[in-house]
Design an enzyme around this catalytic site. Structure first.
Site, PDB file in Angstrom:
ATOM      1  N   ASP A   1       0.867  -1.176   0.000  1.00  0.00           N
ATOM      2  CA  ASP A   1       0.000   0.000   0.000  1.00  0.00           C
ATOM      3  C   ASP A   1       0.902   1.224   0.000  1.00  0.00           C
ATOM      4  OD1 ASP A   1      -2.316   1.627   0.336  1.00  0.00           O
ATOM      5  OD2 ASP A   1      -3.259  -0.003   1.457  1.00  0.00           O
TER       6      ASP A   1
ATOM      7  N   ASP B   1      -2.894   4.721  -2.594  1.00  0.00           N
ATOM      8  CA  ASP B   1      -3.932   5.329  -1.769  1.00  0.00           C
ATOM      9  C   ASP B   1      -4.332   6.715  -2.292  1.00  0.00           C
ATOM     10  OD1 ASP B   1      -5.298   5.095   0.960  1.00  0.00           O
ATOM     11  OD2 ASP B   1      -4.284   7.011   1.214  1.00  0.00           O
TER      12      ASP B   1
ATOM     13  N   GLU C   1      -6.367   4.142  -6.055  1.00  0.00           N
ATOM     14  CA  GLU C   1      -7.670   4.390  -5.424  1.00  0.00           C
ATOM     15  C   GLU C   1      -8.155   5.769  -5.893  1.00  0.00           C
ATOM     16  OE1 GLU C   1      -9.727   4.706  -0.994  1.00  0.00           O
ATOM     17  OE2 GLU C   1      -7.774   5.600  -1.392  1.00  0.00           O
TER      18      GLU C   1
ATOM     19  N   HIS D   1     -11.473  -2.396   3.251  1.00  0.00           N
ATOM     20  CA  HIS D   1     -11.431  -2.031   4.673  1.00  0.00           C
ATOM     21  C   HIS D   1     -12.150  -0.711   4.968  1.00  0.00           C
ATOM     22  CE1 HIS D   1      -8.388   0.281   2.714  1.00  0.00           C
ATOM     23  NE2 HIS D   1      -8.250   1.041   3.785  1.00  0.00           N
ATOM     24  N   ASP D   2     -12.633  -0.038   3.943  1.00  0.00           N
ATOM     25  CA  ASP D   2     -13.363   1.229   4.152  1.00  0.00           C
ATOM     26  C   ASP D   2     -14.869   1.045   3.980  1.00  0.00           C
ATOM     27  OD1 ASP D   2     -10.987   2.686   4.485  1.00  0.00           O
ATOM     28  OD2 ASP D   2     -10.799   3.044   2.335  1.00  0.00           O
TER      29      ASP D   2
HETATM   30  C1  NOJ Z   1      -8.061   5.566   1.712  1.00  0.00           C
HETATM   31  C2  NOJ Z   1      -7.821   4.440   2.653  1.00  0.00           C
HETATM   32  O1  NOJ Z   1      -8.339   3.278   2.093  1.00  0.00           O
HETATM   33  C3  NOJ Z   1      -8.480   4.833   3.965  1.00  0.00           C
HETATM   34  O2  NOJ Z   1      -8.548   3.768   4.866  1.00  0.00           O
HETATM   35  C4  NOJ Z   1      -7.742   6.018   4.515  1.00  0.00           C
HETATM   36  O3  NOJ Z   1      -8.427   6.510   5.634  1.00  0.00           O
HETATM   37  C5  NOJ Z   1      -7.637   7.143   3.492  1.00  0.00           C
HETATM   38  N1  NOJ Z   1      -7.342   6.686   2.163  1.00  0.00           N
HETATM   39  C6  NOJ Z   1      -6.558   8.097   3.868  1.00  0.00           C
HETATM   40  O4  NOJ Z   1      -5.296   7.510   3.661  1.00  0.00           O
END
Ligand code: NOJ
Length: 540
Positions: free
Chosen positions: A100, A201, A243, A317-318
């Site tokens: 990551d 990210d 992402e 995970h989000d």
């Molecule tokens: C995306 C990540 O998946 C998330 O978990 C994080 O809080 C934010 N980016 C900030 O890095």
């Protein structure tokens, strides 16, 4: 070169949230030796790569997405030797490790930020985004993703710094060429270790221009990515996935068109956002419309065909667990989980499986904010309380959409802490009495074996990688169907996206079934679809 199929087009990538996967030393936090212990399980599932959420040293304001050293391993996760061993042991099982890469921001405890804050003449000062200002008056109205202003004042400097997430996550200034060089050097350090790629990210934020109120998709974003590609992973056979919450299909083409030499693919979130009210935050729910979902997938399938590459995912995970969200986490848990998997895996793109998805893990309902770890949910709770929302309503939102839902520990067996730890888990373990790996492996009808089969089919059937996509009309709002075609081969996929019976008049289509690849009920395929019934068949 370009002619051969990249490995990641046939691959399935498994995401590990290390904190919650497997603890090996009883401290209640998952770690790298724990992951190594579970590699044989992942090999049995058949995955090709692991996307490892951050394992770097971090104050953990945002569970590792606030990195204080890019070239070391956080104590709670193990050592760099453990990391090297993980790469090696995974390789023995034909599994690659995807790191990551969190380079839109660092932790405020990163030595760069510490130096930047201490001395405006330090070369690190300009690694971050600063603007002059007065204590009560931020430079502009931009807000952070976790609520509040995106600007934090440093009185000693009479300056504000910019952060699109928590104030402990200052944004890096990508305009600074020395910073970019440092990032590329660090990426090459990891590439030299033999990793399989990067997940980038919130990469769509690096081209931000705060003065112009531009955060996502800034004007230099793609120039930066081309430069990054050229200086780091370009020459290697690595996978890179960005992402990008702000991507449309047109923008995704820019990232993933091979000719442009940027990334392999991006995570887009249009399907994920369908259960929120337009213009509102994710907490403000709207009922999911399966037809709308189907149209969104169809649009992405068609618009990226031959011009880019899709990533395919339901979970990370989000996000709350998909079975609790769009499936059914009670009587149809397994069958609805299979339906969701079948629908996704027959599309064109690279599928991602998030830990526990393959055994049908579900959301973890909380009753009080004290049970919540996630910074986003806690901030939202405080903010909405101030705005006058009722406590129960805020808790209901967290139960529906909170990020902790997917972060409770992996359920390996039915024992007290589900085989995750011998100590006290950092976040409570859910009810593992039925939903656990041991039980799934013993039951030949479990969701695990559906995932195993789907992962295998993606390697065996070139049509899934190369074939074209078309939606197939149905006369029922909850029934979704599509075909894939390649040469003389045609596949039909039909799913019932509801807990009600429905009809799909297969007998009135031009098709006859030649081969059943997968079906989530042990019955004949006919015109009646049982709740969440789903099948994929070769037709003539
Ligand atoms: C995306 C990540 O998946 C998330 O978990 C994080 O809080 C934010 N980016 C900030 O890095």
């Amino acid at each position: 070169m370009e002619e051969k199929t990249n490995w990641w087009k046939k691959a399935t990538i498994y995401q590990i949230y290390p904190r919650s996967f497997q603890d090996s030393n009883g401290d209640g936090i998952g770690d790298l030796p724990g992951i190594i212990q579970r590699l044989d399980y992942l090999a049995l599932l058949g995955i090709d790569a692991i996307w490892l959420s951050p394992v770097y040293p971090s104050p953990n304001e945002d569970n590792g997405y606030d990195i204080s050293d890019y070239e070391a391993i956080g104590e709670e996760y193990g050592t760099m030797e453990d990391m090297d061993r993980l790469i090696l042991e995974a390789k023995k099982r034909n599994i690659k490790i995807i790191m990551d890469l969190v380079v839109n921001h660092t932790s405020s405890m990163h030595p760069w930020f510490q130096a930047a804050k201490q001395d405006v003449n330090s070369k690190y000062h300009d690694f971050y985004v600063w603007r002059k200002g007065h204590a009560q008056e931020p430079p502009n109205a931009l807000t952070s993703n976790f609520g509040g202003s995106a600007w934090t004042f440093v009185p000693e400097l009479n300056k504000y710094y910019f952060h699109l997430h928590a104030k402990e996550q200052p944004d890096l200034n990508w305009e600074n060429p020395t910073l970019r060089k440092e990032i590329y050097r660090m990426m090459n350090y990891w590439i030299q270790k033999g990793i399989g790629g990067f997940r980038l990210d919130v990469i769509d934020l690096i081209g931000k221009e705060p003065d112009a109120l531009i955060t996502k998709n800034g004007p230099k974003l793609h120039t930066f990515l081309q430069e990054m590609n050229q200086h780091t992973f370009g020459p290697y056979d690595l996978v890179t996935v960005g992402e990008t919450w702000g991507a449309t299909p047109e923008i995704a083409q820019l990232y993933s068109d091979v000719q442009r030499k940027e990334l392999s693919m991006v995570f887009q979130f249009e399907h994920i956002n369908l259960d929120k009210q337009p213009g509102k935050r994710k907490w403000d729910l709207k009922k999911l419309d399966p037809q709308e979902l189907h149209q969104v997938f169809a649009k992405w399938q068609i618009e990226l065909a031959n011009k880019g590459w899709n990533s395919l995912f339901w979970n990370n995970h989000d996000l709350p667990r998909i079975i609790s969200r769009w499936g059914n986490d009670r009587e149809y848990r397994v069958v609805s989980g299979k339906m969701l998997a079948i629908y996704l895996f027959f599309l064109q793109g690279t599928p991602y499986v998030y830990q526990g998805e393959e055994i049908g893990m579900i959301n973890y309902p909380i009753h009080s904010i004290d049970e919540v770890d996630d910074i986003e949910s806690r901030r939202m709770y405080a903010q909405r309380l101030k705005e006058g929302y009722a406590k129960e309503d805020i808790i209901a939102s967290i139960n529906a959409k909170g990020r902790d839902n997917a972060r409770h520990p992996m359920q390996w067996d039915a024992s007290k802490q589900a085989g995750f730890t011998t100590g006290t888990p950092w976040l409570a373990v859910g009810d593992a009495s039925e939903i656990n790996v041991e039980a799934a492996l013993k039951d030949s009808n479990s969701l695990f074996y559906t995932y195993q089969k789907l992962i295998k089919l993606r390697k065996e059937l070139p049509i899934l990688i190369e074939g074209s996509f078309q939606t197939f009309p149905t006369s029922h709002a909850n029934v979704l169907a599509y075909t894939r075609s390649y040469g003389n081969t045609e596949i039909l996929v039909v799913v019932n996206f509801s807990s009600q019976e429905a009809t799909f008049a297969l007998s009135q289509t031009p098709y006859t079934i030649k081969e059943v690849y997968i079906h989530n009920y042990d019955k004949e395929i006919n015109d009646t679809l049982l709740p969440y019934e789903a099948y994929a068949v070769r037709v003539k």
